[in-house]
Design a protein around this motif. Structure first.
Motif, mmCIF file in Angstrom:
data_model
loop_
_atom_site.group_PDB
_atom_site.id
_atom_site.type_symbol
_atom_site.label_atom_id
_atom_site.label_comp_id
_atom_site.label_asym_id
_atom_site.label_seq_id
_atom_site.Cartn_x
_atom_site.Cartn_y
_atom_site.Cartn_z
ATOM 1 N N THR A 153 0.873 -1.177 0.000
ATOM 2 C CA THR A 153 0.000 0.000 0.000
ATOM 3 C C THR A 153 0.909 1.224 0.000
ATOM 4 O O THR A 153 1.451 1.605 1.036
ATOM 5 C CB THR A 153 -0.926 0.019 1.236
ATOM 6 O OG1 THR A 153 -1.733 -1.156 1.235
ATOM 7 C CG2 THR A 153 -1.834 1.252 1.219
ATOM 8 N N LYS A 245 0.464 2.680 -5.496
ATOM 9 C CA LYS A 245 -0.080 1.370 -5.830
ATOM 10 C C LYS A 245 -0.722 0.767 -4.588
ATOM 11 O O LYS A 245 -0.395 1.140 -3.452
ATOM 12 C CB LYS A 245 1.003 0.433 -6.376
ATOM 13 C CG LYS A 245 2.139 0.145 -5.413
ATOM 14 C CD LYS A 245 3.156 -0.834 -5.990
ATOM 15 C CE LYS A 245 3.946 -0.195 -7.112
ATOM 16 N NZ LYS A 245 5.042 -1.102 -7.589
ATOM 17 N N GLU A 246 -1.647 -0.129 -4.823
ATOM 18 C CA GLU A 246 -2.310 -0.818 -3.704
ATOM 19 C C GLU A 246 -2.765 -2.169 -4.227
ATOM 20 O O GLU A 246 -3.650 -2.254 -5.068
ATOM 21 C CB GLU A 246 -3.491 0.008 -3.195
ATOM 22 C CG GLU A 246 -4.125 -0.530 -1.917
ATOM 23 C CD GLU A 246 -5.127 -1.645 -2.179
ATOM 24 O OE1 GLU A 246 -4.951 -2.747 -1.609
ATOM 25 O OE2 GLU A 246 -6.081 -1.424 -2.948
ATOM 26 N N PHE A 247 -2.124 -3.239 -3.759
ATOM 27 C CA PHE A 247 -2.492 -4.564 -4.228
ATOM 28 C C PHE A 247 -2.078 -5.618 -3.209
ATOM 29 O O PHE A 247 -1.241 -5.379 -2.327
ATOM 30 C CB PHE A 247 -1.833 -4.877 -5.577
ATOM 31 C CG PHE A 247 -0.337 -5.091 -5.498
ATOM 32 C CD1 PHE A 247 0.189 -6.358 -5.275
ATOM 33 C CD2 PHE A 247 0.539 -4.023 -5.622
ATOM 34 C CE1 PHE A 247 1.565 -6.553 -5.178
ATOM 35 C CE2 PHE A 247 1.915 -4.221 -5.547
ATOM 36 C CZ PHE A 247 2.421 -5.493 -5.317
ATOM 37 N N CYS A 248 -2.663 -6.796 -3.360
ATOM 38 C CA CYS A 248 -2.283 -7.955 -2.562
ATOM 39 C C CYS A 248 -2.227 -9.163 -3.485
ATOM 40 O O CYS A 248 -3.181 -9.429 -4.219
ATOM 41 C CB CYS A 248 -3.286 -8.194 -1.431
ATOM 42 S SG CYS A 248 -2.831 -9.566 -0.333
ATOM 43 N N GLU A 249 -1.117 -9.868 -3.471
ATOM 44 C CA GLU A 249 -0.924 -11.089 -4.257
ATOM 45 C C GLU A 249 -0.837 -12.285 -3.319
ATOM 46 O O GLU A 249 -0.049 -12.268 -2.362
ATOM 47 C CB GLU A 249 0.370 -11.034 -5.071
ATOM 48 C CG GLU A 249 0.366 -10.074 -6.230
ATOM 49 C CD GLU A 249 1.678 -10.126 -6.996
ATOM 50 O OE1 GLU A 249 1.647 -9.934 -8.224
ATOM 51 O OE2 GLU A 249 2.722 -10.354 -6.343
ATOM 52 N N THR A 258 -4.717 -12.058 -7.345
ATOM 53 C CA THR A 258 -4.372 -10.657 -7.123
ATOM 54 C C THR A 258 -5.646 -9.870 -6.883
ATOM 55 O O THR A 258 -6.612 -9.997 -7.648
ATOM 56 C CB THR A 258 -3.631 -10.069 -8.339
ATOM 57 O OG1 THR A 258 -2.479 -10.868 -8.623
ATOM 58 C CG2 THR A 258 -3.180 -8.637 -8.058
ATOM 59 N N HIS A 260 -7.415 -6.230 -4.359
ATOM 60 C CA HIS A 260 -7.159 -4.933 -3.732
ATOM 61 C C HIS A 260 -7.955 -4.825 -2.428
ATOM 62 O O HIS A 260 -9.158 -5.080 -2.418
ATOM 63 C CB HIS A 260 -7.549 -3.793 -4.668
ATOM 64 C CG HIS A 260 -6.900 -3.898 -6.015
ATOM 65 N ND1 HIS A 260 -5.628 -3.432 -6.261
ATOM 66 C CD2 HIS A 260 -7.338 -4.458 -7.167
ATOM 67 C CE1 HIS A 260 -5.311 -3.688 -7.514
ATOM 68 N NE2 HIS A 260 -6.332 -4.307 -8.093
#
Length: 324
Positions: A153, A245-249, A258, A260
């Motif tokens: 994040t 950016k804001e992501f979760c893998e 993937t 958010h």
């Protein structure tokens, strides 16, 4: 408890759309709201067709027409209002983060036991269809056995992701417990606990690089879960706009998911192919959790998020930002 008659303490921005209107459903209604600014409390009550408003929280808690309390103030006040409500014999729904620190949360747990009342913490993403779909994919091993999770994040100072408030209390550690990390990260940390269960190790490091407030603006943390899943998270709130950016893998033995924490798009990659899905969040995004809370207070379902679960999330957060 046949009908839940709510009193809302702290009718600020979060209650306008995200939560407030969702309390008006079968077996549930809002009887009164409270805000220290009497004019704004009266205006809120009028706009939302609520019959009573208060300037004093104790008066609302002691109102005989109210049998449940929603605490929606900044975290500093959660402890006092929750315990006062429990002492008055009324169950409580508490906004996240549940309290300013683990000590305050532990005190509410003791009060809950003492006064034999129910408490739910508003980690509402657990009940949002988008995140429940991710949980289902994980439970069905759609990407095989999960190996590790990578979350980032990265937001500029003054990001639109940050909820607006008249006083910028989210940057005041004495009110919020920390900074923007303490406001946003509880969502992600709770989802990791919801997805992967009990942790066996967690640690982290943080610092205040920009010195734009009294709170740390960069945090990095790791968690190891009982099932050997490794989580690595990075939060930074002072990057350039083009670096946001804001992501979760979630990486598994047969692919990856993937998504958010603050979005609604999901992709599943396996066998060289990526499938994209987009979800529509409820207008009142807390409605599914509030529905579960109502059912729990009525004795129809289990607690959707207990104080003990929220305490574990706080313990992780405090370990991530500890100074020694």
């Amino acid at each position: 408890m046949e009908s839940i008659n709510w009193g809302i303490i702290g009718c600020g921005n979060v209650t306008e759309v995200k939560s407030g209107p969702a309390f008006k459903q079968e077996h549930s209604t809002v009887v009164a709201v409270m805000r220290r600014n009497a004019e704004k409390a009266a205006d809120y009550a009028k706009r939302h067709q609520i019959q009573k408003w208060y300037q004093d929280a104790s008066a609302l808690i002691l109102d005989d027409d109210i049998n449940a309390i929603y605490v929606a103030t900044p975290p500093l006040q959660h402890h006092d209002y929750a315990i006062e409500a429990l002492k008055a014999g009324k169950p409580v729904y508490i906004e996240k983060p549940v309290t300013i620190n683990t000590e305050a949360c532990t005190a509410i747990i003791e009060a809950q036991k003492q006064y034999k009342q129910k408490v739910v913490v508003a980690h509402y993403r657990r009940e949002v269809p988008y995140f429940k779909a991710i949980k289902k994919l994980l439970d069905e091993q759609a990407i095989g056995d999960v190996k590790f999770v990578n979350l980032q994040t990265l937001q500029r100072s003054g990001s639109d992701m940050i909820a607006a408030s008249e006083e910028n209390w989210r940057l005041n550690p004495s009110i919020s417990g920390g900074g923007l990390f303490h406001d946003l990260a509880p969502h992600a940390i709770d989802l990791m606990l919801y997805f992967f269960g009990k942790p066996t190790y967690f640690n982290g490091v943080s610092t205040n690089q920009s010195l734009k407030s009294d709170a740390d603006d960069i945090v990095c943390g790791q968690i190891k879960f009982e099932n050997n899943v490794i989580f690595n998270g990075l939060w930074c709130f002072d990057v350039l706009p083009e670096q946001e950016k804001e992501f979760c893998e979630i990486i598994g033995t047969r692919g990856k998911i993937t998504f958010h924490i603050f979005g609604n798009k999901l992709s599943i990659t396996k066998n060289g192919e990526t499938i994209h899905e987009e979800f529509e969040h409820p207008i009142n995004i807390q409605r599914p959790m509030i529905t579960k809370t109502i059912a729990y207070f009525r004795g129809e379902e289990e607690n959707p998020c207990s104080l003990e679960e929220a305490l574990l999330g706080l313990e992780i957060i405090e370990r991530f930002v500890r100074k020694s």
